[in-house]
Design a protein around this motif. Sequence first.
Motif, short mmCIF file in Angstrom:
data_model
loop_
_atom_site.label_atom_id
_atom_site.label_comp_id
_atom_site.label_asym_id
_atom_site.label_seq_id
_atom_site.Cartn_x
_atom_site.Cartn_y
_atom_site.Cartn_z
N VAL A 121 2.50 9.43 -0.85
CA VAL A 121 1.85 9.11 -1.96
C VAL A 121 1.05 7.68 -2.00
O VAL A 121 -0.11 7.49 -2.16
CB VAL A 121 2.58 8.79 -3.16
N SER A 122 1.71 6.84 -1.25
CA SER A 122 1.21 5.46 -0.89
C SER A 122 -0.15 5.72 -0.17
O SER A 122 -1.04 5.09 -0.08
CB SER A 122 2.32 4.79 -0.14
N GLY A 142 8.29 1.19 8.81
CA GLY A 142 8.28 1.88 7.51
C GLY A 142 7.57 1.33 6.45
O GLY A 142 7.34 1.97 5.48
N ASP A 143 6.60 0.24 6.83
CA ASP A 143 5.81 -0.28 5.70
C ASP A 143 4.50 0.31 6.10
O ASP A 143 4.26 0.92 7.14
CB ASP A 143 5.85 -1.73 5.99
N ILE A 144 3.82 0.22 5.03
CA ILE A 144 2.44 0.85 5.00
C ILE A 144 1.38 -0.23 5.80
O ILE A 144 1.21 -1.46 5.31
CB ILE A 144 1.76 1.11 3.71
N ILE A 145 0.77 0.21 6.81
CA ILE A 145 0.08 -0.81 7.82
C ILE A 145 -1.66 -0.51 7.87
O ILE A 145 -1.69 1.00 7.42
CB ILE A 145 0.48 -0.94 9.24
N ASP A 194 11.48 7.52 2.30
CA ASP A 194 11.42 8.62 1.49
C ASP A 194 10.09 9.43 1.68
O ASP A 194 8.77 8.66 1.47
CB ASP A 194 11.26 8.44 -0.13
N PRO A 195 9.92 10.38 2.41
CA PRO A 195 8.51 11.00 2.99
C PRO A 195 7.61 11.20 1.79
O PRO A 195 6.32 10.97 1.82
CB PRO A 195 9.07 12.27 3.70
N VAL A 196 8.14 11.69 0.61
CA VAL A 196 7.24 11.90 -0.30
C VAL A 196 6.58 10.57 -0.98
O VAL A 196 5.42 10.38 -1.14
CB VAL A 196 7.80 12.48 -1.52
#
Length: 526
Positions: A457-458, A476-479, A451-453
């Motif tokens: 936010v993250s 797709g994870d935050i790295i 989800d782009p939003v």
Amino acid sequence: MRDIPESESEIAGIVSPETTRSGPKSAREINLSAVQSVVETVRSTLGPRGKDKLIEKPDGEVLITNDSETILSETAVSNPVASLTISVAKAVGQEYHDGSTTAVILTGALLDAAESLIEQGVAPNVVARGFERARQCADRSLDDVMIPGGWNVEVLTHVAETATTGTGLGMAGSDVATLVVEAAELVRDADSFDPDRIRIVTQTGQSPATSTVSRTVALAKDPVRQAMPDEVIDGRVLFIRGSLELSDTNQKTSIVIEDVDSFTRFHEREATEIRDLAGRVVDLGADAVLCSRSIADEAQSVLSRENVLAIRQVDEDALNTIAASLGGTVVSSVTEATTDDLGSGDFRRDPDDELFCIEGNGEPRPTIIIRGPTQGMVDELSQHVETGLEIVAGASDGGVVGGAGALEVELSHRLRRAARGIDGREQLAFEAFADALEQIPQTLGENAGLDPVDALVSLRTAHASGDRWAGIGENGDIINAVDTNVYEPVEMKRQVLKSATEAATLVLRIDDVLTVDALSESLSSD
């Protein structure tokens, strides 16, 4: 003094009926719609999870690619503003062979943000001025966050891998990157190298996994006659930019032949002159001759008899490369050649690969040999290799930054802080520029299935807490982009910001679109 019409209706009264006039509001809507159409064409190709596009050409040829510059070049557009947006992609792509999709998306995001401000009553020139100040601020931030360049094989390999991941053509980005850096190592001078010194040769009918780097110049050509040698060791080589035949045979002339004897004499005289040209090659002491055009049959016979290797139809790029590798000079014709023009080196033919491997004492000129089952696949892989070469060259010279959308979020974060110190309505333009930058990580997240939003936010939270290289991973994870070796050249990013801002501000200055009917134009010219 005559009154000057001020209202739109009064101005419309002086325009011919054959001319369609849009007016400021309609002009912005038309232009924004045109740009967004271009953006939507390439948006889904961004990132390692980007999708391919299938292009069917008028001649029936089918092209599958995720290179936005290629996609847009093959797309016919009639709108001038859409053409301007495509030129932004080309400007970045021609320089770095990468970053064109990012530039297009950013251009569209800036214009979308500008439209919102204009509807709130901010003048277009104020928005344009604010965008340029924001770009300058972002440019200074690049200098602050960049990682200095230099010849670090590990980092440069990861730079090439980042640019070429997602080929989907039988080779992983890491495989392409390995080929690129291996070839670059052979020609580098200190911390830099010239990508033009590396040849790319393609071959079909084999697996992409068999692609390799040759330390020599590779030439996919055959001798003009089978009886000629396929190996020349420490031989002397003549390079001709042209043909080995009589120049008159390529001219449109009329010759009157009255009888059979006249024809025979003419043919024998011509054959004798061609044999003399071939004899000139032998007299120079050449063991091999390469021509960019044809070699006449009579010349082939003489050269074959004298055990001279002859290769024709060598493209000029290859001809110049081989001449540089063998320390020779390319001449326009055999008649002007001297012994000083000859190069020297080895020609060895690999019968399995059907390639000549050519090596001399001149400049090192390695070859990246790209293989694949079809011509379309090897052409696409070749394009990815070119991208890797340009990206590595730029990164070694100018330095790198974290990829995966991390840089754009960091710049956005810094612009929002800088906006607090901006007076007037330009502050809104600063914040709008920051919003536009965030379109890049949002698109990466969307293409990765997030989800782009939520993704944005993250990322904002991570950057606000000091993690300047937080970005969207391949899965797709935050790295942390730097910790996971996702790098991009800083100069490419600088060019993306510059090109997108210039294009957006140029479109913002357009407040009217006049379309002149073709019939009206032709009548006025009469």
